[in-house]
Enzyme design. Structure first.
Site, PDB file in Angstrom:
ATOM      1  N   LYS A  36       0.817  -1.228   0.000  1.00  0.00           N
ATOM      2  CA  LYS A  36       0.000   0.000   0.000  1.00  0.00           C
ATOM      3  C   LYS A  36       0.844   1.270   0.000  1.00  0.00           C
ATOM      4  CE  LYS A  36      -0.660  -0.123   5.016  1.00  0.00           C
ATOM      5  NZ  LYS A  36      -1.444  -0.764   6.067  1.00  0.00           N
ATOM      6  N   ARG A 129      -8.032  -1.475  17.174  1.00  0.00           N
ATOM      7  CA  ARG A 129      -8.440  -1.110  15.830  1.00  0.00           C
ATOM      8  C   ARG A 129      -9.415  -2.193  15.401  1.00  0.00           C
ATOM      9  NH1 ARG A 129      -4.530   0.236  10.714  1.00  0.00           N
ATOM     10  NH2 ARG A 129      -4.924  -1.956  10.215  1.00  0.00           N
TER      11      ARG A 129
HETATM   12  C1  LIG Z   1      -0.693  -1.548   6.817  1.00  0.00           C
HETATM   13  C2  LIG Z   1      -0.992  -2.866   7.389  1.00  0.00           C
HETATM   14  C3  LIG Z   1       0.035  -3.801   7.594  1.00  0.00           C
HETATM   15  C4  LIG Z   1       1.485  -3.481   7.342  1.00  0.00           C
HETATM   16  O1  LIG Z   1       1.970  -2.661   8.367  1.00  0.00           O
HETATM   17  P1  LIG Z   1       3.511  -2.243   8.467  1.00  0.00           P
HETATM   18  O2  LIG Z   1       3.628  -1.611   9.786  1.00  0.00           O
HETATM   19  O3  LIG Z   1       3.762  -1.319   7.336  1.00  0.00           O
HETATM   20  O4  LIG Z   1       4.304  -3.497   8.345  1.00  0.00           O
HETATM   21  C5  LIG Z   1      -0.311  -5.047   8.077  1.00  0.00           C
HETATM   22  N1  LIG Z   1      -1.593  -5.363   8.362  1.00  0.00           N
HETATM   23  C6  LIG Z   1      -2.601  -4.493   8.181  1.00  0.00           C
HETATM   24  C7  LIG Z   1      -3.987  -4.915   8.529  1.00  0.00           C
HETATM   25  C8  LIG Z   1      -2.337  -3.215   7.706  1.00  0.00           C
HETATM   26  O5  LIG Z   1      -3.345  -2.347   7.542  1.00  0.00           O
END
Ligand SMILES: *Cc1c(COP(=O)(O)O)cnc(C)c1O
Length: 355
Positions: A36, A129
């Site tokens: 992303k 969350r």
């Molecule tokens: C963005 C995201 C990740 C990745 O997180 P990082 O801290 O960039 O490794 C993993 N799981 C979910 C659900 C996310 O939204």
């Protein structure tokens, strides 16, 4: 050559991915590479694939659509919107879920398309969350989901250090593994995937403290910046400059450090304050808040101070620089994770991908 641009070094990125995939492999963990931060750019994603990730993961279905021709299983990591379930079933092999209404909608859509969609149920271990907080509710949902057509329940997942800043440890991740065991006892299904979080879980691996049973991590930040995100520790032998921002100087002038006249609001409706440092060499670069968040860019020339920005102008203090900058010169910046996200999202910042 157009500016501003972000330079992306795929060799460095591929190297980071290899280091982390190997580190995870030693602990029996598969990596889902989270795309992303670079908006699912397929060319950049190739560095993930060549680096050995087992899955590709993104929060936006639009990004997964860009990746449809890459032959790896794709995970939608934001809880799906009911309004997008047709695309979820079409373009994601797996999705993370926490609402029974949505799962029912996915089941109906999958039946219509003659497909089986894989789901991972999210468990909230305290970060507040997404995910089921109440364990009994989770077991009720498991029971319902096991009866649905078009859906295969393949695992459990959790997300930590996102909203609440809760750090992954043996206790909270241990609870996730315990829930998996309870599900096996109650329903006689052995879930194959236990997805134990994001880049913040890496700190456990770095201290050889992995939790038995966790077999997948969804990694974004640590791949692109080589830093775990629980304490911000650097992972050995990785690069933090795979992405660099380059902006062009359009004005350099000696000016006072305090504006002249009565101070009202700035371009964003805030009343600014200033400290008087006398006459300073002020440098303006052609980039602004529409493209960057100034708290997330770090000048490579450490003698540069960032003074502020409006929508299209970035104002720097270059008084202490050893380099004698001229109009037309370029200034380079390293980026934080949200800095990369923002410049990759701005259509005004050119993407310069170097193989
Ligand atoms: C963005 C995201 C990740 C990745 O997180 P990082 O801290 O960039 O490794 C993993 N799981 C979910 C659900 C996310 O939204």
């Amino acid at each position: 050559m157009y500016y501003p641009r972000v330079e992306i070094d795929l060799n460095k990125l591929r190297h980071n991915v290899r280091v982390l995939v190997n580190m995870c492999k030693m602990h029996g963990i598969d990596v889902a590479g989270v795309t992303k931060v670079f908006c699912g750019d397929p060319h950049i994603t190739k560095a993930y694939v060549e680096g050995g990730v087992k899955y590709l993961a993104d929060s936006r279905i639009e990004n997964l659509i860009k990746l449809k021709d890459i032959d790896l299983p794709k995970i939608l990591i934001r809880i799906p919107m009911i309004s997008e379930v047709d695309r979820v079933v079409e373009y994601a092999d797996i999705s993370l879920n926490s609402e029974i209404e949505t799962i029912k909608a996915i089941s109906n859509e999958a039946k219509k398309k003659g497909k089986i969609h894989n789901i991972i149920l999210m468990v909230d271990l305290g970060d507040l969350r997404e995910g089921y907080f109440n364990e009994e509710e989770l077991y009720d949902v498991v029971e319902d989901v096991l009866d649905m057509d078009g859906i295969k329940l393949i695992g459990l997942g959790t997300n930590l250090t996102c909203y609440g800043g809760v750090i992954p440890d043996e206790d909270n991740l241990g609870r996730l593994v315990k829930i998996k065991k309870n599900i096996k006892e109650k329903f006689r299904v052995d879930l194959e995937i236990i997805s134990g979080g994001n880049s913040s879980s890496l700190h456990l691996l770095m201290k050889e403290k992995t939790v038995d049973g966790i077999n997948m991590l969804r990694l974004g930040e640590v791949l692109v910046l080589g830093r775990e995100t629980a304490y911000g520790d650097k992972v050995k032998d990785t690069h933090d400059d795979c992405f660099q921002l380059v902006a062009e100087i359009v004005e350099i002038k000696e000016k006072p450090s305090v504006p002249i006249g009565q101070i009202g609001m700035d371009a964003f409706g805030n009343v600014p304050t200033f400290s008087d440092k006398g006459i300073r060499k002020r440098i303006i670069c052609a980039i602004g808040k529409q493209d960057v968040d100034i708290d997330s860019i770090i000048p490579v020339d450490e003698d540069i101070d960032i003074l502020g920005a409006s929508s299209d102008h970035l104002i720097l203090d270059g008084t202490d620089c050893k380099i004698d900058y001229r109009v037309g010169d370029k200034i380079r910046f390293n980026l934080t994770y949200s800095g990369i996200l923002r410049v990759m999202t701005s259509e005004y910042v050119k993407k310069d991908i170097k193989n």
